[in-house]
Design an enzyme around this catalytic site. Structure first.
Site, PDB file in Angstrom:
ATOM      1  N   CYS A 115       1.080  13.894 -15.735  1.00  0.00           N
ATOM      2  CA  CYS A 115       0.336  14.741 -14.789  1.00  0.00           C
ATOM      3  C   CYS A 115      -0.177  16.033 -15.417  1.00  0.00           C
ATOM      4  O   CYS A 115      -1.006  16.719 -14.835  1.00  0.00           O
ATOM      5  CB  CYS A 115       1.204  15.065 -13.586  1.00  0.00           C
ATOM      6  SG  CYS A 115       1.749  13.584 -12.760  1.00  0.00           S
ATOM      7  N   HIS A 254      -1.318  21.147  -9.984  1.00  0.00           N
ATOM      8  CA  HIS A 254      -1.225  19.684  -9.919  1.00  0.00           C
ATOM      9  C   HIS A 254      -0.820  19.290  -8.501  1.00  0.00           C
ATOM     10  O   HIS A 254       0.063  19.899  -7.903  1.00  0.00           O
ATOM     11  CB  HIS A 254      -0.192  19.194 -10.936  1.00  0.00           C
ATOM     12  CG  HIS A 254       0.135  17.751 -10.770  1.00  0.00           C
ATOM     13  ND1 HIS A 254      -0.836  16.784 -10.699  1.00  0.00           N
ATOM     14  CD2 HIS A 254       1.321  17.107 -10.638  1.00  0.00           C
ATOM     15  CE1 HIS A 254      -0.259  15.611 -10.539  1.00  0.00           C
ATOM     16  NE2 HIS A 254       1.054  15.774 -10.490  1.00  0.00           N
ATOM     17  N   ASN A 284      -0.896  11.865  -5.291  1.00  0.00           N
ATOM     18  CA  ASN A 284      -0.746  12.344  -6.665  1.00  0.00           C
ATOM     19  C   ASN A 284      -1.521  11.413  -7.604  1.00  0.00           C
ATOM     20  O   ASN A 284      -1.125  10.270  -7.819  1.00  0.00           O
ATOM     21  CB  ASN A 284       0.753  12.345  -7.009  1.00  0.00           C
ATOM     22  CG  ASN A 284       1.040  12.798  -8.428  1.00  0.00           C
ATOM     23  OD1 ASN A 284       0.137  12.935  -9.249  1.00  0.00           O
ATOM     24  ND2 ASN A 284       2.305  13.022  -8.727  1.00  0.00           N
TER      25      ASN A 284
HETATM   26  N1  ACO Z   1      10.205   6.943   3.513  1.00  0.00           N
HETATM   27  C1  ACO Z   1      11.352   7.185   4.155  1.00  0.00           C
HETATM   28  N2  ACO Z   1      12.450   7.646   3.539  1.00  0.00           N
HETATM   29  C2  ACO Z   1      12.380   7.869   2.213  1.00  0.00           C
HETATM   30  C3  ACO Z   1      11.202   7.624   1.478  1.00  0.00           C
HETATM   31  C4  ACO Z   1      10.078   7.139   2.183  1.00  0.00           C
HETATM   32  N3  ACO Z   1       8.898   6.888   1.590  1.00  0.00           N
HETATM   33  N4  ACO Z   1      11.434   7.948   0.186  1.00  0.00           N
HETATM   34  C5  ACO Z   1      12.703   8.363   0.106  1.00  0.00           C
HETATM   35  N5  ACO Z   1      13.287   8.310   1.331  1.00  0.00           N
HETATM   36  C6  ACO Z   1      14.646   8.691   1.700  1.00  0.00           C
HETATM   37  C7  ACO Z   1      15.616   8.604   0.550  1.00  0.00           C
HETATM   38  O1  ACO Z   1      16.060   7.276   0.386  1.00  0.00           O
HETATM   39  C8  ACO Z   1      16.698   9.537   1.009  1.00  0.00           C
HETATM   40  O2  ACO Z   1      17.514   8.857   1.935  1.00  0.00           O
HETATM   41  P1  ACO Z   1      19.139   9.071   1.925  1.00  0.00           P
HETATM   42  O3  ACO Z   1      19.310  10.529   2.215  1.00  0.00           O
HETATM   43  O4  ACO Z   1      19.571   8.142   2.971  1.00  0.00           O
HETATM   44  O5  ACO Z   1      19.542   8.699   0.535  1.00  0.00           O
HETATM   45  C9  ACO Z   1      15.935  10.634   1.763  1.00  0.00           C
HETATM   46  O6  ACO Z   1      14.665  10.051   2.095  1.00  0.00           O
HETATM   47  C10 ACO Z   1      15.745  11.912   0.998  1.00  0.00           C
HETATM   48  O7  ACO Z   1      15.284  11.570  -0.330  1.00  0.00           O
HETATM   49  P2  ACO Z   1      14.966  12.669  -1.396  1.00  0.00           P
HETATM   50  O8  ACO Z   1      14.557  11.999  -2.670  1.00  0.00           O
HETATM   51  O9  ACO Z   1      16.102  13.657  -1.456  1.00  0.00           O
HETATM   52  O10 ACO Z   1      13.705  13.374  -0.712  1.00  0.00           O
HETATM   53  P3  ACO Z   1      12.942  14.655  -1.176  1.00  0.00           P
HETATM   54  O11 ACO Z   1      12.888  15.607  -0.076  1.00  0.00           O
HETATM   55  O12 ACO Z   1      13.427  15.145  -2.522  1.00  0.00           O
HETATM   56  O13 ACO Z   1      11.458  14.116  -1.366  1.00  0.00           O
HETATM   57  C11 ACO Z   1       9.956  13.492  -3.175  1.00  0.00           C
HETATM   58  C12 ACO Z   1      11.192  13.106  -2.345  1.00  0.00           C
HETATM   59  C13 ACO Z   1       8.767  13.521  -2.246  1.00  0.00           C
HETATM   60  C14 ACO Z   1       9.749  12.442  -4.240  1.00  0.00           C
HETATM   61  C15 ACO Z   1      10.151  14.883  -3.822  1.00  0.00           C
HETATM   62  O14 ACO Z   1      11.393  14.948  -4.431  1.00  0.00           O
HETATM   63  C16 ACO Z   1       9.092  15.225  -4.855  1.00  0.00           C
HETATM   64  O15 ACO Z   1       7.944  15.442  -4.543  1.00  0.00           O
HETATM   65  N6  ACO Z   1       9.471  15.344  -6.130  1.00  0.00           N
HETATM   66  C17 ACO Z   1       8.622  15.835  -7.204  1.00  0.00           C
HETATM   67  C18 ACO Z   1       7.538  14.898  -7.616  1.00  0.00           C
HETATM   68  C19 ACO Z   1       6.778  15.471  -8.805  1.00  0.00           C
HETATM   69  O16 ACO Z   1       6.410  16.615  -8.850  1.00  0.00           O
HETATM   70  N7  ACO Z   1       6.577  14.680  -9.853  1.00  0.00           N
HETATM   71  C20 ACO Z   1       5.980  15.220 -11.071  1.00  0.00           C
HETATM   72  C21 ACO Z   1       4.634  14.788 -11.296  1.00  0.00           C
HETATM   73  S1  ACO Z   1       4.427  13.067 -11.232  1.00  0.00           S
HETATM   74  C22 ACO Z   1       3.960  12.507 -12.809  1.00  0.00           C
HETATM   75  O17 ACO Z   1       4.051  13.164 -13.799  1.00  0.00           O
HETATM   76  C23 ACO Z   1       3.502  11.106 -12.883  1.00  0.00           C
END
Ligand code: ACO
Length: 329
Positions: A115, A254, A284
């Site tokens: 990214c 980003h 993204n």
């Molecule tokens: N729908 C419903 N529930 C979901 C989903 C979904 N699509 N995805 C995850 N959950 C659930 C999980 O299973 C978890 O359930 P549990 O508590 O029963 O285990 C719960 O939701 C919370 O999951 P988290 O991973 O803690 O959720 P979070 O609030 O952290 O959000 C996310 C996840 C959106 C991925 C976030 O962490 C994020 O944006 N991270 C950064 C991404 C990023 O910046 N990446 C870098 C660039 S990408 C690249 O370089 C290619």
């Protein structure tokens, strides 16, 4: 007279298939509400089976060339940033894209910085131009991320989209039309925060440990590190160049997650008018996300020649970087 590198034009290409959050409800245990609340994403666009990264990139690049007023013969170098190339290994998407545009007998290569790809591209283009090696460089972030997504994994597949953004980097003698500064960095000890499929035969050890058939992400850990790194990186580049938040016309981070963008924007004291957000539309799109967002404000008539932009990215590798530049059109 000193020659500076300058971003002369910007363009993007968005594939036609729009996928709504509710479309995932039919195949996964997820909901429109969860996706909107946790990421800000409402829709994303996926390329068709016969469209690859170089096709998306070529569409954006053709428009960027038209907008720069240059001809294909004027381009001295083509660089593509992608985590989803047409072919793993070779030929590069940059070679394929060059052929599609009719650019021949010029250097072309891909870079891998996930990214952060567009910031890495700017850094390379600036160095090549200011060293005198080249005059006009076509840089392209092109992604068919859907080709590496696991559509059974709700924690990743809802986050990404396909698309491309392209820019022509040329020269200027005016500092207030130039790319002022670019900072790039990485820390490979966090390599397993974001992984895509390996092209080579898996080692047994890695198979047991990660089984990386599709894109995988340690979302929560990535989130925290992203906010911390993005904020400190931006503070550093602004301090180094004696620029304050109020001097910036557009902060273009980003587009991974609205919560990351808001947290970083608030910590840096940017107003909502300064912060460019397109994640709700495109998801993204990795290396394409920043140029696609830049193109949105250009096409909306908000971005004008001489506007000062601050770009900030974070991605797999881990890689990160920021850039401070005037729009050179
Ligand atoms: N729908 C419903 N529930 C979901 C989903 C979904 N699509 N995805 C995850 N959950 C659930 C999980 O299973 C978890 O359930 P549990 O508590 O029963 O285990 C719960 O939701 C919370 O999951 P988290 O991973 O803690 O959720 P979070 O609030 O952290 O959000 C996310 C996840 C959106 C991925 C976030 O962490 C994020 O944006 N991270 C950064 C991404 C990023 O910046 N990446 C870098 C660039 S990408 C690249 O370089 C290619």
């Amino acid at each position: 007279m000193k020659k500076y590198a300058s971003l002369k034009s910007i363009a993007s290409y968005v594939p036609s298939r729009c996928v709504k959050n509710s479309d995932f409800e039919e195949i996964l245990d997820t909901s429109d509400e969860w996706i909107r609340k946790r990421t800000g994403i409402q829709t994303r666009y996926f390329a068709s089976d016969d469209e690859n990264s170089s096709d998306l990139g070529a569409r954006a690049a053709k428009l960027a060339l038209e907008r720069s007023g240059l001809d294909v013969q004027d381009i001295d170098l083509v660089i593509v940033a992608t985590l989803s190339p047409d072919y793993l290994g070779m030929p590069s998407s940059a070679c394929l894209l060059s052929a599609k545009l009719g650019i021949r007998n010029k250097p072309a290569f891909d870079i891998s910085a996930a990214c952060s790809g567009f910031i890495y591209l700017l850094s390379l283009a600036k160095s090549f131009i200011e060293s005198g090696a080249y005059e006009n460089i076509l840089i392209v972030g092109a992604e068919k991320v859907s080709s590496v997504l696991d559509f059974k994994d709700r924690s990743t597949c809802v986050l990404f989209g396909d698309g491309a953004g392209a820019a022509v980097i040329g020269t200027t003698s005016e500092k207030n039309k130039s790319i002022l500064d670019v900072h790039i960095s990485s820390d490979g000890t966090y390599y397993d925060y974001l992984l895509t499929p390996r092209s080579l035969k898996e080692s047994k050890f890695l198979q047991e440990k990660f089984a990386p058939q599709y894109l995988q992400m340690k979302g929560n850990e990535t989130f925290k590190l992203a906010v911390k790194t993005l904020t400190s990186d931006v503070k550093e580049i602004m301090k180094k160049n004696n620029i304050f938040s109020k001097d910036i016309d557009f902060f273009i981070p980003h587009q991974a997650n609205l919560r990351i963008i808001s947290a970083v924007g608030e910590q840096l004291k940017f107003s909502s008018e300064q912060v460019v957000v397109t994640v709700e539309k495109y998801g993204n799109t990795s290396a394409a996300s920043i140029p696609m967002a830049m193109n949105d404000i250009y096409e909306n008539g908000r971005l004008n020649g001489g506007d000062l932009m601050l770009l900030d990215a974070f991605g797999g590798g881990l890689t990160w970087g920021s850039a401070l530049l005037y729009f050179g059109a």
